[in-house]
Each structure stands twice: as C-alpha cells, then as structure tokens.
Write an enzyme that holds these catalytic residues in place. Sequence first.
Site, PDB file in Angstrom:
ATOM      1  N   LYS A  72     -50.763  15.581   0.757  1.00 54.42           N
ATOM      2  CA  LYS A  72     -52.133  15.919   0.012  1.00 54.42           C
ATOM      3  C   LYS A  72     -51.804  17.244  -0.562  1.00 54.42           C
ATOM      4  O   LYS A  72     -52.240  17.494  -1.648  1.00 54.42           O
ATOM      5  CB  LYS A  72     -53.223  15.848   1.024  1.00 54.42           C
ATOM      6  CG  LYS A  72     -53.799  14.552   1.366  1.00 54.42           C
ATOM      7  CD  LYS A  72     -54.814  14.555   2.512  1.00 54.42           C
ATOM      8  CE  LYS A  72     -55.062  12.904   2.929  1.00 54.42           C
ATOM      9  NZ  LYS A  72     -55.856  12.774   3.978  1.00 54.42           N
ATOM     10  N   GLN A 119     -58.668  15.506   8.823  1.00 53.86           N
ATOM     11  CA  GLN A 119     -57.669  14.504   9.014  1.00 53.86           C
ATOM     12  C   GLN A 119     -58.265  13.853   9.944  1.00 53.86           C
ATOM     13  O   GLN A 119     -57.969  14.359  11.238  1.00 53.86           O
ATOM     14  CB  GLN A 119     -56.462  15.243   8.677  1.00 53.86           C
ATOM     15  CG  GLN A 119     -55.185  14.128   8.682  1.00 53.86           C
ATOM     16  CD  GLN A 119     -55.149  13.117   7.534  1.00 53.86           C
ATOM     17  OE1 GLN A 119     -55.466  13.663   6.245  1.00 53.86           O
ATOM     18  NE2 GLN A 119     -55.166  11.961   7.669  1.00 53.86           N
ATOM     19  N   ASP A 126     -64.044  13.239   0.977  1.00 55.31           N
ATOM     20  CA  ASP A 126     -63.640  11.916   1.491  1.00 55.31           C
ATOM     21  C   ASP A 126     -64.546  10.917   1.206  1.00 55.31           C
ATOM     22  O   ASP A 126     -64.530   9.489   1.584  1.00 55.31           O
ATOM     23  CB  ASP A 126     -63.225  12.117   2.847  1.00 55.31           C
ATOM     24  CG  ASP A 126     -61.958  12.015   3.411  1.00 55.31           C
ATOM     25  OD1 ASP A 126     -60.889  11.430   2.293  1.00 55.31           O
ATOM     26  OD2 ASP A 126     -61.429  12.220   4.618  1.00 55.31           O
TER      27      ASP A 126
END
Length: 296
Positions: free
Chosen positions: A52, A96, A119
């Site tokens: 990322k 995460q 997200d």
Amino acid sequence: MILLDGKATAKTIRSELKTEVAKLAARYGRAPGLAVILVGEDPASQVYVRNKERDCAEVGIASFPHRLSANTAQQVLEALIDRLNADPAVDGVLLQLPLPDGLESRPLLERIAPEKDVDGFHPKNVGRLAQGLPCLQPCTPAGVIELLRRYDLPTQGKTAVVVGRSNIVGRPLSIMLSQPGRFGDATVTLCHSRTPDLAEQCLRADFVFAAIGKPRFVTCDMVKPGAVVVDVGINRVEEGLVGDCDFEVICSTASAMTPVPGGIGPMTRAMLLRNTVAAYKQHMGALAPLTLRAHA
Ligand code: NAP
C-alpha cells in the site's frame, strides 16, 4: 475467452490517479494523505502494508504508517484513530486487519470518521451503499465492478450469482450488483455454505463471482457456457497462489475470466487509492459533501 487482466487495469488506474493527484496537489497545496495502522507482526499484513505504501508513492499520495507492537492496548488505538480523524493532513485512515488476539476490530472500525473510512467498512458507509447513496465503497467489490466496467461487460439485466456473503466481499458485491446502473441492475443470488444447490445456482448465472476462500472450489460443471467468471479468492497452496475457481478448466467454458494472481487483488489495491483521492477531494471541498460515487 477474454482474460480480465486486473494487473494491467490497475496499472492504468494508478497512472490516471497519478495525473489527477498532481493537478489536485498543485491546486490545493498538499498531496492526499493515507494513514495506515498496522498492529503486530503478522507477515502477510506487513506485506500488504508495504504494498500500500508503494502504491501511494507511485501515485503521489503521502502515506503515514503507524506500526505498533502486538501488545498495544485498545485505548491506545482509540486515541490514535481520534488523532488521525482530527489531522488535516490525513484524508484516509486504514486499520490493517486482522488485529492480534485481545484487540477488538469492530469498535475501532466504527471509530474511524466515515469520511476518512477508505476501506468502506464503517456502518455509515455500508448503510449508504445499501441505500444506493454516495459513499466510500469497500475496495474489493468496487474493484470487481470497476474491472467489469473497464472491459465493458455490463451486468444490467443479467443473472448474477455471488458465492460468499462476507461483509468485506460477497455481501457488498451483491448489493452493488443489485443497484440500478449498467454495471448493476443484475438479478442477484447470494450463496453461502448453507446453500443446498450451489452448483445449480451457479449454472443458471450469466456472471459468477466467487469469494469463498477454498482453492478451486468452483468447477467447470458449475459454470454455464459463455458465463463471465470473477474469482476473488486468494488461496496459498503448494504450487503457489490459486483462486476459488478451477481456472484451467473453466477458462474453456467461460467467455471471460479473471486470473489469480493478477485479477481482483491488484484492483482492490487500486480502489484504495481511488477512495483516498475521493476522500481528499471531498475534504478539500473539490466535491460537494456526499457526492462520492453512488453506484455503478
Ligand atoms: P470469509 O469471510 O471466510 O467468507 C467466505 C464465504 O464463503 C462465507 O460467506 C462462507 O459461507 C462461504 N463459503 C464457505 N464455504 C462454502 C461452501 N462450501 N459453499 C458455499 N459457500 C461457502 O472470506 P472473505 O474474506 O470473503 O474472502 C473470500 C476469499 O477472497 C478468500 O480467498 C480471500 O483471501 C479472498 N479475498 C481476496 C481479496 C482480494 O483483494 N482479491 C480481498 C478480500 C478477500 P458462510 O457465511 O455460510 O460461512
């Protein structure tokens, strides 16, 4: 058969975003910023976070990594999220997953400001998605729809079977496919482990989407000739990475199919960048509030 090349498509999207970000950064005097919180030493998560960061660097997004030890307290994470929510240089906040044992992800995901929830997991974004309202969409199903769009494979008026009902893939994908639009408007069946006639359901479908987590689970005899097959699964087996679909045989039946790796994985990463840029634009006032993409 058309190979739906997610790797190449994601590269194109990154290049488009890079151009857009350069223009926006010149106009607003700062680049978009993505904060990524990684707790613990999970090797797969470390690779994801590194990827990322690399993607962000490529398109000109500033990344703010927060690497914390596995014994970090829940309250410390709460305080960090509050700080990032209030930080004007941060447009997106990503936690995460999975978190180490002892930490609860749900309250932390709900603590991320919905407008920084790149997200697309916050209940506000999920609720807006379900109602067809503009929102930050979850990256994997958004990547699936974007790949269909780029290959001009509309689902409008078609039958679609989604196998897997997780909150991050199958369920939001089924919602997106059922929303009005050229890459929606499908008649959707959402299957799961309690579906008694999975093979028959799949055989009826013009589009099969597999998000199960079982290597080569969907076989050739479950796919109608000419169907489009999108394989979201990523499973590590002895030979390497394989999807949830038996690619080698299905590719002789399907009209189009994604490979694994190189299909939805790279598209998911590209959608995280797209969400970060969308959140930034909204943050900077370049988009009126709540004009993020509603659906396909
Ligand atoms: P998950 O949370 O484990 O959900 C799996 C789903 O598959 C569940 O709904 C489960 O049904 C269903 N299922 C399991 N066995 C089944 C069976 N025998 N018949 C029918 N349905 C069955 O997994 P996930 O997070 O959605 O991930 C799915 C796959 O996608 C994994 O391989 C994962 O690695 C991959 N993935 C890829 C990306 C990407 O970027 N490409 C992103 C996320 C996930 P129940 O609900 O009834 O248990």
